[in-house]
Design an enzyme around this catalytic site. Structure first.
Site, PDB file in Angstrom:
ATOM      1  N   CYS A 124       0.824  -1.206   0.000  1.00 26.00           N
ATOM      2  CA  CYS A 124       0.000   0.000   0.000  1.00 26.00           C
ATOM      3  C   CYS A 124       0.865   1.265   0.000  1.00 26.00           C
ATOM      4  O   CYS A 124       1.441   1.606  -1.023  1.00 26.00           O
ATOM      5  CB  CYS A 124      -0.989  -0.037   1.155  1.00 26.00           C
ATOM      6  SG  CYS A 124      -2.345   1.152   0.962  1.00 26.00           S
ATOM      7  N   HIS A 224      -3.586  -4.953   0.565  1.00 29.56           N
ATOM      8  CA  HIS A 224      -3.066  -5.376   1.869  1.00 29.56           C
ATOM      9  C   HIS A 224      -3.045  -6.899   1.992  1.00 29.56           C
ATOM     10  O   HIS A 224      -3.940  -7.506   2.586  1.00 29.56           O
ATOM     11  CB  HIS A 224      -3.914  -4.761   2.997  1.00 29.56           C
ATOM     12  CG  HIS A 224      -3.603  -3.327   3.250  1.00 29.56           C
ATOM     13  ND1 HIS A 224      -2.635  -2.919   4.135  1.00 29.56           N
ATOM     14  CD2 HIS A 224      -4.115  -2.200   2.700  1.00 29.56           C
ATOM     15  CE1 HIS A 224      -2.564  -1.597   4.137  1.00 29.56           C
ATOM     16  NE2 HIS A 224      -3.453  -1.134   3.272  1.00 29.56           N
ATOM     17  N   GLU A 226      -1.296  -8.731   3.866  1.00 35.47           N
ATOM     18  CA  GLU A 226      -1.122  -9.187   5.249  1.00 35.47           C
ATOM     19  C   GLU A 226      -2.451  -9.482   5.929  1.00 35.47           C
ATOM     20  O   GLU A 226      -2.501 -10.180   6.955  1.00 35.47           O
ATOM     21  CB  GLU A 226      -0.331  -8.151   6.059  1.00 35.47           C
ATOM     22  CG  GLU A 226      -1.099  -6.945   6.560  1.00 35.47           C
ATOM     23  CD  GLU A 226      -1.420  -5.898   5.499  1.00 35.47           C
ATOM     24  OE1 GLU A 226      -2.088  -4.896   5.815  1.00 35.47           O
ATOM     25  OE2 GLU A 226      -0.961  -6.075   4.343  1.00 35.47           O
TER      26      GLU A 226
END
Length: 254
Positions: A124, A224, A226
């Site tokens: 990001c 994102h 993660e």
């Protein structure tokens, strides 16, 4: 989970050392209300699940090269807007307040990592930092162009964005050519840095992923990864690249 990941985890965190950028934030813990160096735990979890050893990196710009000389890979994490002055623009009305200590730190890390050919994954804001570090610019408010807020629907709420990935790219080798991702951004790349290639695009034309064929592993995504505990492919790509770098005898852990 493949054998390389499970073996590294079972060894008790002996995988490659992967730096994760953190940021200075006012927060409360126990009886303390003070400044902390913070990062969402999911980044640490993603690196560890991919077989790496996570190392948190609080802002300290003068130490960037010294820090990275001791690491095997770097994740430039998500967060606040990059100050437009960093790429020669005037801040727009919707651009967040500057976080100059973080900008200085992460741009220094980006340049040092490039000098070392260190494997880098940008997430990001991390994609935006890499683009600025390499001479590109940013679009300060994506909804002004696309006419919707799908990339950042509401505070604290991720958007679900369809991304088409360029065939034969490093990204496609990791995640395929068609996927839906979790996004939370209102800025994106405007002018692409010369050293980068676009390898992922949203349906509305927003650049969602870039990489560099000139580097052993330089990959950044606007989404994102993660956040998805069931899919660690991008983080494993970084950890595997870091492991190869160590096996090839790159100087590290000085």
């Amino acid at each position: 989970m493949d054998s390389s990941v499970s073996d590294s985890v079972s060894e008790g965190g002996t995988g490659p050392l992967i730096g994760l950028t953190t940021y200075r934030e006012r927060a409360q813990s126990l009886v303390w209300d003070t400044d902390f160096a913070l990062l969402h735990q999911v980044y640490v979890d993603a690196v560890v699940a991919a077989g790496g050893t996570a190392v948190l990196l609080p802002p300290q710009p003068a130490s960037a090269a010294n820090v990275l000389a001791r690491l095997d890979g770097l994740v430039l994490t998500g967060g606040a807007d990059v100050e437009p002055n960093r790429y020669g623009h005037t801040p727009g009305l919707r651009t967040g307040a500057p976080r100059r200590d973080r900008d200085e730190w992460e741009l220094a890390l980006a340049h040092a990592a490039l000098d070392l050919d260190l494997p880098v994954l940008g997430v990001c804001r991390g994609l935006q930092v890499l683009n600025v570090a390499l001479g590109g610019t940013l679009e300060q408010h994506v909804p002004d162009r696309v006419g919707h807020t799908g990339h950042q629907p509401a505070p604290g709420r991720f958007g679900h964005v369809h991304v088409r990935v360029r065939a034969a790219s490093r990204l496609a080798a990791l995640v395929g050519e068609d996927l839906t991702v979790s996004c939370y951004h209102h800025q994106s790349i405007a002018v692409l840095a010369p050293d980068l290639s676009v390898v992922g695009v949203a349906d509305d034309g927003t650049i969602e992923a870039v990489e560099s064929a000139r580097r052993p592993f330089l990959l950044a995504v606007q989404w994102h990864p993660e956040q998805d505990s069931t899919d660690r492919r991008l983080f494993q790509g970084l950890v595997d690249a870091a492991r190869r770098r160590v096996a090839d005898g790159a100087p590290t852990h000085a």
